[in-house]
Write an enzyme that holds these catalytic residues in place. Sequence first.
Site, PDB file in Angstrom:
ATOM      1  N   LEU A   1       0.827  -1.214   0.000  1.00 63.94           N
ATOM      2  CA  LEU A   1       0.000   0.000   0.000  1.00 63.94           C
ATOM      3  C   LEU A   1       0.857   1.259   0.000  1.00 63.94           C
ATOM      4  CD1 LEU A   1      -2.725  -0.967   2.619  1.00 63.94           C
ATOM      5  CD2 LEU A   1      -3.116  -0.504   0.195  1.00 63.94           C
TER       6      LEU A   1
ATOM      7  N   LYS B   1       1.316  -2.649   8.873  1.00 62.32           N
ATOM      8  CA  LYS B   1       2.543  -1.839   8.854  1.00 62.32           C
ATOM      9  C   LYS B   1       3.653  -2.642   9.521  1.00 62.32           C
ATOM     10  CE  LYS B   1       4.172   2.608  10.789  1.00 62.32           C
ATOM     11  NZ  LYS B   1       3.809   4.024  10.952  1.00 62.32           N
TER      12      LYS B   1
ATOM     13  N   ASP C   1       3.748  15.586  13.691  1.00 64.53           N
ATOM     14  CA  ASP C   1       4.209  15.363  12.306  1.00 64.53           C
ATOM     15  C   ASP C   1       3.053  15.521  11.318  1.00 64.53           C
ATOM     16  OD1 ASP C   1       6.156  15.020  10.409  1.00 64.53           O
ATOM     17  OD2 ASP C   1       6.191  12.836  10.550  1.00 64.53           O
TER      18      ASP C   1
HETATM   19  P1  ADP Z   1       6.122   5.724   8.561  1.00 67.95           P
HETATM   20  O1  ADP Z   1       6.012   5.739  10.065  1.00 67.95           O
HETATM   21  O2  ADP Z   1       7.179   4.775   8.063  1.00 67.95           O
HETATM   22  O3  ADP Z   1       6.209   7.108   7.954  1.00 67.95           O
HETATM   23  P2  ADP Z   1       3.282   5.668   7.876  1.00 67.95           P
HETATM   24  O4  ADP Z   1       2.413   5.219   8.982  1.00 67.95           O
HETATM   25  O5  ADP Z   1       3.329   7.131   7.580  1.00 67.95           O
HETATM   26  O6  ADP Z   1       4.750   5.064   8.062  1.00 67.95           O
HETATM   27  O7  ADP Z   1       2.863   4.866   6.545  1.00 67.95           O
HETATM   28  C1  ADP Z   1       3.628   4.934   5.363  1.00 67.95           C
HETATM   29  C2  ADP Z   1       2.733   4.967   4.140  1.00 67.95           C
HETATM   30  O8  ADP Z   1       1.976   3.751   4.070  1.00 67.95           O
HETATM   31  C3  ADP Z   1       1.679   6.083   4.164  1.00 67.95           C
HETATM   32  O9  ADP Z   1       2.169   7.288   3.640  1.00 67.95           O
HETATM   33  C4  ADP Z   1       0.606   5.460   3.277  1.00 67.95           C
HETATM   34  O10 ADP Z   1       0.947   5.577   1.899  1.00 67.95           O
HETATM   35  C5  ADP Z   1       0.651   3.997   3.635  1.00 67.95           C
HETATM   36  N1  ADP Z   1      -0.290   3.678   4.731  1.00 67.95           N
HETATM   37  C6  ADP Z   1      -0.088   3.832   6.053  1.00 67.95           C
HETATM   38  N2  ADP Z   1      -1.158   3.468   6.773  1.00 67.95           N
HETATM   39  C7  ADP Z   1      -2.077   3.052   5.876  1.00 67.95           C
HETATM   40  C8  ADP Z   1      -3.422   2.559   5.980  1.00 67.95           C
HETATM   41  N3  ADP Z   1      -4.023   2.390   7.158  1.00 67.95           N
HETATM   42  N4  ADP Z   1      -4.068   2.254   4.837  1.00 67.95           N
HETATM   43  C9  ADP Z   1      -3.463   2.425   3.630  1.00 67.95           C
HETATM   44  N5  ADP Z   1      -2.219   2.874   3.458  1.00 67.95           N
HETATM   45  C10 ADP Z   1      -1.518   3.197   4.561  1.00 67.95           C
END
Ligand code: ADP
Length: 412
Positions: free
Chosen positions: A26, A49, A144
């Site tokens: 994703l 994640k 953030d």
């Molecule tokens: P990090 O802590 O590594 O920055 P994030 O939580 O921001 O991780 O997630 C990274 C990316 O993954 C997001 O920018 C988005 O594209 C995707 N993502 C994160 N959470 C979700 C979710 N619940 N559903 C779909 N995509 C997600």
Amino acid sequence: DYAVGGFYPVMIGDLFHERYYVLCKLGWGTFSTVWLCWDLIGKRYVALKIVKSNYIDTKSAQHEIKNLRCVGKRKKIVQLLDDFKVTGVNGTHICIVFEVLGHSILKFIRPKVGIPLPIVKTIIRQVLEGLDELHTKCGIVHTDIKPENILVCVDDLFVQKLAANAWKCHRTGMKLAGSLVSSFPQNLQSSSENTNVNQKKVEEMTHLLLSQLQHLESAVSHPSSSDSLVDSLPDSVNKVCSSDLVVKIVDLGSACCSELISNCSGTIQTRPYRCLESLICAEYGPPVDIWSTACMAFELATGDYLFFPEAGDHYSKDEDHLALITELLGEIPKDIWTSGKMTHLYFTETGGFRNIKTLEQWGLCEVLIEKYRWLPREARDFAEFLHSLLAFDPKQRATASECLLHPWLTGA
Ligand code: ADP
Ligand code: MG
């Protein structure tokens, strides 16, 4: 990044925690990769994640889980469903399971153009609603807030199509001849061997995915091999242009408890969204998120960063950042800049900048009219809204609930 301490090397078809079956990627961030999975037990799609395995990222993921538990179920914050650990070749990784969301709003910002103003307002309103809950009900500061961390909500049909598309790509990628059914047992063998899966459950899932796939075969006739399969579906883009757009705040990995914040506990916020008190290392709290929201609102509305500092031969990025703030918002009062621990690095005794000698005042309203060709009235209303979110003194800065009452958002 795919080394010891880095990302877990996920394969499509992997099964995690004996229940999460990986369908496609994703997205990814600095600390993690995020995967669309089918939950064999919950019988629903989830976002998994998987965080890098090094000590710092593991700590921050544990922190994120703690924050998410504290937040619980909220309308404007991504919902935590489960968490566990997995050990692989690169170490032990924290895994966090979320509800599935779509693209981040960053995807929809056209450079130098932005997105239509009514949609900017819809997004900013919801972000402020989320922040209001975080700040007042949960006692949490996000730290953030930026377009990457605001995701669009998607409906079940969208997720089903995404999953179906993923399987099509997977099948194409594996160059498997014949029917999809015949490819499954092989495909599932490795994951079931590794994890002792209940074969019956896997078969159940295979059956379900296949029936969904058949159903949607015609809807996804052009499978894409793009890294993030969300890109291959036009619906997500259409969705953002409609007024029923719903967004949620994600990534509570850097969030902190508002009571625990004191003086300068390290750098917070992503550079363009970093607030004044963080730059000068003064005490901070919930108002940091409001500053970031203003920076984000400007970026959504214009397609440009509000502040994009760069270091010069004789000055640092931080000093440039402070100079940009001064040029746009006016002189920073003495009682504000003296409240920071780092002030001596950027300001002289008299309050001038140490290394930057010439400043050009260009106020927010004028910038909107002269650079972005906004109508004076629209520019004035927006600038007035932003000014209340960019007050130098965090105590004077509008709170999330006050922002929500501003005429720019209420239309009064
Ligand atoms: P990090 O802590 O590594 O920055 P994030 O939580 O921001 O991780 O997630 C990274 C990316 O993954 C997001 O920018 C988005 O594209 C995707 N993502 C994160 N959470 C979700 C979710 N619940 N559903 C779909 N995509 C997600
Ligand atoms: Mg992120």
